[in-house]
Design a protein around this motif. Structure first.
Motif, PDB file in Angstrom:
ATOM      1  N   ARG A 276       5.654  -8.047   0.891  1.00  0.00           N
ATOM      2  CA  ARG A 276       6.869  -8.475   1.564  1.00  0.00           C
ATOM      3  C   ARG A 276       7.109  -7.662   2.831  1.00  0.00           C
ATOM      4  O   ARG A 276       6.855  -6.449   2.854  1.00  0.00           O
ATOM      5  CB  ARG A 276       8.067  -8.325   0.624  1.00  0.00           C
ATOM      6  CG  ARG A 276       9.387  -8.784   1.226  1.00  0.00           C
ATOM      7  CD  ARG A 276      10.499  -8.872   0.190  1.00  0.00           C
ATOM      8  NE  ARG A 276      11.184  -7.596  -0.045  1.00  0.00           N
ATOM      9  CZ  ARG A 276      11.049  -6.853  -1.129  1.00  0.00           C
ATOM     10  NH1 ARG A 276      10.243  -7.251  -2.101  1.00  0.00           N
ATOM     11  NH2 ARG A 276      11.715  -5.719  -1.278  1.00  0.00           N
ATOM     12  N   CYS A 277       7.567  -8.335   3.875  1.00  0.00           N
ATOM     13  CA  CYS A 277       7.969  -7.675   5.128  1.00  0.00           C
ATOM     14  C   CYS A 277       9.462  -7.923   5.328  1.00  0.00           C
ATOM     15  O   CYS A 277       9.940  -9.036   5.097  1.00  0.00           O
ATOM     16  CB  CYS A 277       7.219  -8.265   6.317  1.00  0.00           C
ATOM     17  SG  CYS A 277       5.442  -8.246   6.164  1.00  0.00           S
ATOM     18  N   PHE A 290       9.262 -12.025   5.670  1.00  0.00           N
ATOM     19  CA  PHE A 290       8.621 -13.035   4.819  1.00  0.00           C
ATOM     20  C   PHE A 290       7.952 -12.342   3.639  1.00  0.00           C
ATOM     21  O   PHE A 290       7.821 -11.117   3.614  1.00  0.00           O
ATOM     22  CB  PHE A 290       7.589 -13.858   5.604  1.00  0.00           C
ATOM     23  CG  PHE A 290       6.405 -13.068   6.086  1.00  0.00           C
ATOM     24  CD1 PHE A 290       5.274 -12.902   5.278  1.00  0.00           C
ATOM     25  CD2 PHE A 290       6.401 -12.477   7.348  1.00  0.00           C
ATOM     26  CE1 PHE A 290       4.177 -12.178   5.720  1.00  0.00           C
ATOM     27  CE2 PHE A 290       5.309 -11.753   7.790  1.00  0.00           C
ATOM     28  CZ  PHE A 290       4.202 -11.597   6.978  1.00  0.00           C
ATOM     29  N   ASN A 291       7.554 -13.131   2.662  1.00  0.00           N
ATOM     30  CA  ASN A 291       6.775 -12.575   1.552  1.00  0.00           C
ATOM     31  C   ASN A 291       5.633 -13.520   1.213  1.00  0.00           C
ATOM     32  O   ASN A 291       5.585 -14.664   1.677  1.00  0.00           O
ATOM     33  CB  ASN A 291       7.657 -12.317   0.322  1.00  0.00           C
ATOM     34  CG  ASN A 291       8.130 -13.604  -0.333  1.00  0.00           C
ATOM     35  OD1 ASN A 291       7.976 -14.701   0.209  1.00  0.00           O
ATOM     36  ND2 ASN A 291       8.749 -13.489  -1.491  1.00  0.00           N
ATOM     37  N   VAL A 292       4.680 -13.031   0.439  1.00  0.00           N
ATOM     38  CA  VAL A 292       3.562 -13.861  -0.037  1.00  0.00           C
ATOM     39  C   VAL A 292       3.282 -13.465  -1.476  1.00  0.00           C
ATOM     40  O   VAL A 292       3.373 -12.281  -1.844  1.00  0.00           O
ATOM     41  CB  VAL A 292       2.319 -13.698   0.869  1.00  0.00           C
ATOM     42  CG1 VAL A 292       1.816 -12.261   0.883  1.00  0.00           C
ATOM     43  CG2 VAL A 292       1.209 -14.654   0.456  1.00  0.00           C
ATOM     44  N   LYS A 293       2.965 -14.447  -2.299  1.00  0.00           N
ATOM     45  CA  LYS A 293       2.824 -14.239  -3.737  1.00  0.00           C
ATOM     46  C   LYS A 293       1.367 -14.289  -4.178  1.00  0.00           C
ATOM     47  O   LYS A 293       0.485 -14.695  -3.416  1.00  0.00           O
ATOM     48  CB  LYS A 293       3.639 -15.304  -4.481  1.00  0.00           C
ATOM     49  CG  LYS A 293       5.126 -15.291  -4.121  1.00  0.00           C
ATOM     50  CD  LYS A 293       5.865 -16.456  -4.736  1.00  0.00           C
ATOM     51  CE  LYS A 293       7.329 -16.460  -4.299  1.00  0.00           C
ATOM     52  NZ  LYS A 293       8.070 -17.622  -4.840  1.00  0.00           N
ATOM     53  N   LYS A 294       1.136 -13.883  -5.383  1.00  0.00           N
ATOM     54  CA  LYS A 294      -0.212 -13.927  -5.958  1.00  0.00           C
ATOM     55  C   LYS A 294      -0.688 -15.376  -6.038  1.00  0.00           C
ATOM     56  O   LYS A 294       0.019 -16.252  -6.527  1.00  0.00           O
ATOM     57  CB  LYS A 294      -0.212 -13.301  -7.352  1.00  0.00           C
ATOM     58  CG  LYS A 294      -1.582 -13.245  -8.014  1.00  0.00           C
ATOM     59  CD  LYS A 294      -1.498 -12.549  -9.372  1.00  0.00           C
ATOM     60  CE  LYS A 294      -2.866 -12.484 -10.044  1.00  0.00           C
ATOM     61  NZ  LYS A 294      -2.806 -11.783 -11.352  1.00  0.00           N
ATOM     62  N   GLY A 295      -1.895 -15.634  -5.506  1.00  0.00           N
ATOM     63  CA  GLY A 295      -2.449 -16.986  -5.538  1.00  0.00           C
ATOM     64  C   GLY A 295      -1.877 -17.923  -4.497  1.00  0.00           C
ATOM     65  O   GLY A 295      -2.165 -19.122  -4.522  1.00  0.00           O
ATOM     66  N   ALA A 314       0.471  -5.628  13.761  1.00  0.00           N
ATOM     67  CA  ALA A 314       1.385  -4.543  13.417  1.00  0.00           C
ATOM     68  C   ALA A 314       1.406  -4.301  11.916  1.00  0.00           C
ATOM     69  O   ALA A 314       1.448  -3.148  11.457  1.00  0.00           O
ATOM     70  CB  ALA A 314       2.787  -4.864  13.933  1.00  0.00           C
ATOM     71  N   ILE A 315       1.373  -5.359  11.128  1.00  0.00           N
ATOM     72  CA  ILE A 315       1.319  -5.205   9.664  1.00  0.00           C
ATOM     73  C   ILE A 315       0.069  -4.439   9.252  1.00  0.00           C
ATOM     74  O   ILE A 315       0.103  -3.574   8.374  1.00  0.00           O
ATOM     75  CB  ILE A 315       1.346  -6.595   8.985  1.00  0.00           C
ATOM     76  CG1 ILE A 315       2.727  -7.243   9.158  1.00  0.00           C
ATOM     77  CG2 ILE A 315       0.981  -6.494   7.506  1.00  0.00           C
ATOM     78  CD1 ILE A 315       2.775  -8.695   8.732  1.00  0.00           C
ATOM     79  N   PHE A 316      -1.026  -4.739   9.928  1.00  0.00           N
ATOM     80  CA  PHE A 316      -2.310  -4.103   9.616  1.00  0.00           C
ATOM     81  C   PHE A 316      -2.392  -2.671  10.154  1.00  0.00           C
ATOM     82  O   PHE A 316      -3.285  -1.918   9.782  1.00  0.00           O
ATOM     83  CB  PHE A 316      -3.436  -4.963  10.200  1.00  0.00           C
ATOM     84  CG  PHE A 316      -4.825  -4.476   9.897  1.00  0.00           C
ATOM     85  CD1 PHE A 316      -5.268  -4.346   8.589  1.00  0.00           C
ATOM     86  CD2 PHE A 316      -5.702  -4.167  10.927  1.00  0.00           C
ATOM     87  CE1 PHE A 316      -6.556  -3.900   8.311  1.00  0.00           C
ATOM     88  CE2 PHE A 316      -6.988  -3.724  10.664  1.00  0.00           C
ATOM     89  CZ  PHE A 316      -7.416  -3.593   9.347  1.00  0.00           C
ATOM     90  N   ASP A 323      10.339  -1.001  14.057  1.00  0.00           N
ATOM     91  CA  ASP A 323      11.273  -0.945  12.939  1.00  0.00           C
ATOM     92  C   ASP A 323      10.820  -1.937  11.880  1.00  0.00           C
ATOM     93  O   ASP A 323       9.994  -2.811  12.127  1.00  0.00           O
ATOM     94  CB  ASP A 323      12.694  -1.286  13.421  1.00  0.00           C
ATOM     95  CG  ASP A 323      13.767  -0.836  12.434  1.00  0.00           C
ATOM     96  OD1 ASP A 323      13.417  -0.137  11.456  1.00  0.00           O
ATOM     97  OD2 ASP A 323      14.936  -1.189  12.649  1.00  0.00           O
ATOM     98  N   GLY A 324      11.383  -1.810  10.693  1.00  0.00           N
ATOM     99  CA  GLY A 324      11.068  -2.727   9.614  1.00  0.00           C
ATOM    100  C   GLY A 324      10.448  -2.025   8.421  1.00  0.00           C
ATOM    101  O   GLY A 324      10.055  -0.856   8.498  1.00  0.00           O
ATOM    102  N   ARG A 325      10.363  -2.755   7.308  1.00  0.00           N
ATOM    103  CA  ARG A 325       9.852  -2.184   6.067  1.00  0.00           C
ATOM    104  C   ARG A 325       8.779  -3.102   5.465  1.00  0.00           C
ATOM    105  O   ARG A 325       8.877  -4.334   5.564  1.00  0.00           O
ATOM    106  CB  ARG A 325      10.980  -1.985   5.055  1.00  0.00           C
ATOM    107  CG  ARG A 325      12.003  -0.935   5.496  1.00  0.00           C
ATOM    108  CD  ARG A 325      13.197  -0.871   4.574  1.00  0.00           C
ATOM    109  NE  ARG A 325      13.951  -2.123   4.571  1.00  0.00           N
ATOM    110  CZ  ARG A 325      14.820  -2.476   5.513  1.00  0.00           C
ATOM    111  NH1 ARG A 325      15.020  -1.683   6.561  1.00  0.00           N
ATOM    112  NH2 ARG A 325      15.469  -3.626   5.438  1.00  0.00           N
ATOM    113  N   LEU A 326       7.788  -2.492   4.837  1.00  0.00           N
ATOM    114  CA  LEU A 326       6.711  -3.208   4.150  1.00  0.00           C
ATOM    115  C   LEU A 326       6.739  -2.837   2.669  1.00  0.00           C
ATOM    116  O   LEU A 326       6.924  -1.670   2.326  1.00  0.00           O
ATOM    117  CB  LEU A 326       5.350  -2.842   4.738  1.00  0.00           C
ATOM    118  CG  LEU A 326       5.142  -3.036   6.245  1.00  0.00           C
ATOM    119  CD1 LEU A 326       3.770  -2.515   6.658  1.00  0.00           C
ATOM    120  CD2 LEU A 326       5.285  -4.505   6.624  1.00  0.00           C
TER     121      LEU A 326
END
Length: 515
Positions: A276-277, A290-295, A314-316, A323-326
């Protein structure tokens, strides 16, 4: 030229009885590989001839044979009815054959006029005649639509589409009779593509024959008169009138099967949230969550400048976050650089595989194990090359890498197979969150399906995928949900359940609302 014009029978009527170029029974071998086997290609004056085939089918080998870089072991080349043997690219230019490569060959730090006459300078009294070169350059550039360009400007100041037009102008200035265009639209915007297709038709009407290599069948059908298809280094179809075949029939000639189902089906239960970001901010994007789930496969869509790639980098950890949280598996994580991301199992299959995904001069083994060397070290710290080879061979076979030659330099593989090498590298890392940025850019229709199948297999194994794509059909064909961005802002995350279609996504991608 603002609207791409369909070709008519007028150009075909101008075709002369003697072919401009004939490649008869061409055979070309490399160590351990028969690249071309008894291939025939006939291009007539006044024709746009399509050369199609999967990555690795032999198209590039054929081009290099036509222009004298490759020396065939068998067969004959005829130019305007006469047998010829070319020993160099200069021989091809002297005949009237010019090539516009997918990877442009101009020198960025030199000016437009210097690039246009590099190696063939106009001289007067033993000195370069700059006045004549500038005059001729402006005339040739005007023929390809570049009327307001400063010919003394460095090439690096031009956009990709303009650089390509300069190379075409160079060929026009040298009175090319046959223009070979290798994937000319792969790095262009839609507007630039339409302009280039119109320009091809205009040049053709002026008497220039064109050999057009492309993966985009819709573009091919718009401008092509005849089509030759290669499959595994052999003719699958030769000099077929384009008007007589459908896209699906061409695909069947290319890959040996119909691709009625372009996007392989999958039935994968979607599980709990994995990644999740929250409120990500940087120079090119703001407040992205946004978020992403298993599968699950989350598609990310947006027009040029939307900030999609910048967000993923930036995520990578390749670019800094302001700013922001992972969060990974519910726990907040810190990613300062790609090494942090890789350790946590979040990896990026970059859009630019040639410069950022691979070390092209290194072979498959070296690229495939680039980030996992530690797992191949023994107790004394020595690397087991035997284990590296075994693992790369195993994964190469699973990914259907062609040819399966672990010691072959990555630069010598086709685009689709280079992408498989990049994917292999991250599979060996044990990653669980895969970010695919334009995963099928520059690969043919058959390789696309193979890459989609690989992605589906990852999802079946419990991975999560974020896929950035500029192709609406790909987004709708592969995604479970779609996040849309516009000018660095997130404009919506929608379920891809049939209720939301292309029109709604494009509305979000242009800053609108869908209620």
């Amino acid at each position: 030229m603002t609207e791409t014009k369909q070709h008519t029978g007028a150009a075909a009527a101008a075709v002369l009885s003697v072919p401009l170029l004939e490649m008869r029974d061409i055979t070309k071998m490399f160590p351990g590989v028969v690249a071309l086997s008894h291939v025939n290609l006939t291009i007539r004056q006044g024709e746009i001839h399509l050369l199609l085939g999967e990555n690795g089918a032999g198209k590039s080998t054929m081009i290099k044979t036509i222009i004298g870089i490759n020396k065939p072991e068998g067969g004959e080349m005829r130019w305007m009815g006469q047998p010829v043997k070319l020993r160099s690219l200069e021989d091809a230019y002297n005949l009237g054959i010019a090539v516009i490569y997918q990877e442009l060959s101009n020198i960025p730090c030199l000016s437009v006029v210097e690039n246009m006459y590099l190696g063939c300078e106009k001289q007067k009294a033993g000195l370069i005649n700059w006045k004549e070169q500038r005059r001729s350059a402006k005339k040739a550039l005007a023929r390809v639509g570049l009327t307001d360009i400063d010919v003394d400007m460095p090439m690096e100041k031009l956009g990709m589409g303009q650089r390509q037009l300069v190379e075409i102008a160079r060929a026009v200035d040298r009175n090319a009779k046959l223009l070979i265009m290798d994937e000319p639209t792969s790095s262009l915007s839609r507007k630039e593509i339409d302009f280039l297709l119109d320009l091809m038709l205009d040049l053709n009407r002026q008497g220039v024959a064109i050999l057009f290599i492309t993966h985009k069948l819709d573009e091919a059908k718009k401008v092509g008169h005849m089509v030759t298809v290669l499959k595994n280094g052999q003719n699958s179809g030769t000099s077929i009138p384009v008007a007589d075949v459908t896209e699906d029939q061409i695909i069947k000639l290319m890959v040996g099967r119909s691709l009625e189902e372009k996007f392989p089906k999958r039935s994968v239960p979607i599980g709990e949230e994995v990644f999740r970001c929250e409120n990500l901010c940087a120079e090119k994007f703001d407040n992205v969550s946004f978020n992403v789930k298993k599968g699950e496969l989350l598609g990310v869509f947006g027009l040029v400048g939307a900030g999609r790639t910048e967000t993923m980098r930036a995520i990578f950890g390749a670019d800094p976050l302001a700013d922001g949280r992972l969060y990974l598996n519910g726990q907040q994580i810190t990613v300062k650089n790609p090494r942090d991301s890789i350790k946590k199992g979040i990896v990026l299959i970059t859009e630019n595989r040639k410069e950022e995904g691979l070390v092209l001069i290194h072979n498959v083994i070296e690229n495939g194990t680039l980030v996992t060397m530690k797992q191949f070290r023994n107790q004394f710290g020595l690397v087991s090359n035997k284990k590296r080879r075994e693992m790369v061979t195993q994964y190469g076979n699973e990914l259907n890498l062609r040819p399966m030659q672990p010691d072959k330099a990555s630069v010598n593989f086709s685009g689709g197979n280079q992408q498989k090498i990049v994917i292999m590298k991250w599979l060996l890392s044990g990653a669980k969150v895969f970010i695919f940025d334009e995963p099928t850019k520059g690969v043919d229709v058959g390789a696309k399906v193979e890459i989609y199948t690989i992605m589906n297999r990852l999802l079946e194994q419990g991975a999560s995928i974020i896929m950035v794509s500029s192709e609406m059909e790909e987004i709708l064909g592969m995604s479970d949900r779609v996040m849309v961005m516009y000018e660095g802002k997130q404009t919506g995350v929608v379920a891809n359940d049939g209720a939301v279609g292309q029109e709604e996504i494009l509305t979000l991608a242009t800053g609108g609302n869908i209620g």
